[in-house]
Structure formats: structure tokens, C-alpha cells
Design a protein around this motif. Structure first.
Motif, PDB file in Angstrom:
ATOM      1  N   ILE A   1       0.711   3.985  -2.989  1.00 51.30           N
ATOM      2  CA  ILE A   1       0.379   5.394  -2.741  1.00 51.30           C
ATOM      3  C   ILE A   1       1.477   6.302  -3.276  1.00 51.30           C
TER       4      ILE A   1
ATOM      5  N   LEU B   1     -11.848   3.791  -7.786  1.00 49.81           N
ATOM      6  CA  LEU B   1     -11.587   5.115  -8.360  1.00 49.81           C
ATOM      7  C   LEU B   1     -10.911   5.008  -9.732  1.00 49.81           C
TER       8      LEU B   1
ATOM      9  N   ARG C   1      -1.831   0.877  -9.697  1.00 50.51           N
ATOM     10  CA  ARG C   1      -2.963  -0.044  -9.841  1.00 50.51           C
ATOM     11  C   ARG C   1      -2.511  -1.495  -9.690  1.00 50.51           C
TER      12      ARG C   1
ATOM     13  N   GLY D   1      -9.226  -0.282   1.592  1.00 50.70           N
ATOM     14  CA  GLY D   1      -8.461   0.777   0.939  1.00 50.70           C
ATOM     15  C   GLY D   1      -8.105   0.440  -0.495  1.00 50.70           C
ATOM     16  N   ALA D   2      -7.659  -0.781  -0.724  1.00 43.06           N
ATOM     17  CA  ALA D   2      -7.310  -1.211  -2.082  1.00 43.06           C
ATOM     18  C   ALA D   2      -8.557  -1.274  -2.953  1.00 43.06           C
TER      19      ALA D   2
ATOM     20  N   TYR E   1       0.190   5.742 -12.453  1.00 44.41           N
ATOM     21  CA  TYR E   1      -1.075   5.094 -12.111  1.00 44.41           C
ATOM     22  C   TYR E   1      -1.115   3.616 -12.479  1.00 44.41           C
TER      23      TYR E   1
ATOM     24  N   GLU F   1       1.267   6.402  -7.029  1.00 44.06           N
ATOM     25  CA  GLU F   1       0.106   7.195  -7.446  1.00 44.06           C
ATOM     26  C   GLU F   1       0.397   8.688  -7.305  1.00 44.06           C
TER      27      GLU F   1
ATOM     28  N   LYS G   1      -9.423   2.335  -3.903  1.00 46.39           N
ATOM     29  CA  LYS G   1      -8.520   2.891  -4.912  1.00 46.39           C
ATOM     30  C   LYS G   1      -8.798   2.290  -6.288  1.00 46.39           C
TER      31      LYS G   1
ATOM     32  N   LEU H   1       0.824  -1.211   0.000  1.00 45.03           N
ATOM     33  CA  LEU H   1       0.000   0.000   0.000  1.00 45.03           C
ATOM     34  C   LEU H   1       0.855   1.257   0.000  1.00 45.03           C
TER      35      LEU H   1
ATOM     36  N   TYR I   1      -2.086  -2.202  -6.057  1.00 47.17           N
ATOM     37  CA  TYR I   1      -3.373  -2.350  -5.373  1.00 47.17           C
ATOM     38  C   TYR I   1      -3.979  -3.721  -5.673  1.00 47.17           C
TER      39      TYR I   1
END
Length: 66
Positions: free
Chosen positions: A12, A46, A24, A39-40, A20, A15, A43, A8, A27
């Protein structure tokens, strides 16, 4: 094996730098280790929403909220 927290943190950081695709991927690795990690899931939801995949985003959000 890398632990979930390390994955994680790396995701982060990637990101925040704008990488990205790599974020990704990390994640997704988190979910491989902890399939219901909220949290994953959030993300990834999103990322899906940003890609126009609203149904996939909604499914991930539903999992995150359970």
C-alpha cells in the motif's frame, strides 16, 4: 518470512508513492502466502484492468468475491 499484513502495508505504501511495479510484486507475494486474500486479489484485479487485461481482472475479482 514476512507476514501477510506486513506485505500488504508495504504494498500500500509503495502504491501510494506511485511505485506500482513494486506494489504489484508485493501483492503477488501476499497471494503466494494466502492465495485467496481478497484485498490482494482486488488490488491485482485493478492493476490488470488498468493494463487492459479485462479477462484477467474479471477472474481475479471473481476469486475475491468467493
Amino acid at each position: 518470512m514476512t507476514n501477510v499484513r506486513e506485505l500488504l502495508e508495504r504494498a500500500i505504501a509503495l502504491e501510494q508513492r506511485g511505485d506500482y511495479a513494486a506494489a504489484r510484486s508485493l501483492y503477488e507475494q501476499v497471494l503466494a502466502e494466502a492465495p485467496e486474500h481478497p484485498g490482494a486479489l482486488l488490488k491485482l484485479a485493478l492493476f490488470e484492468q488498468a493494463a487492459g487485461a479485462s479477462a484477467a481482472a474479471q477472474a481475479l475479482l471473481a476469486r475475491a468475491l468467493l
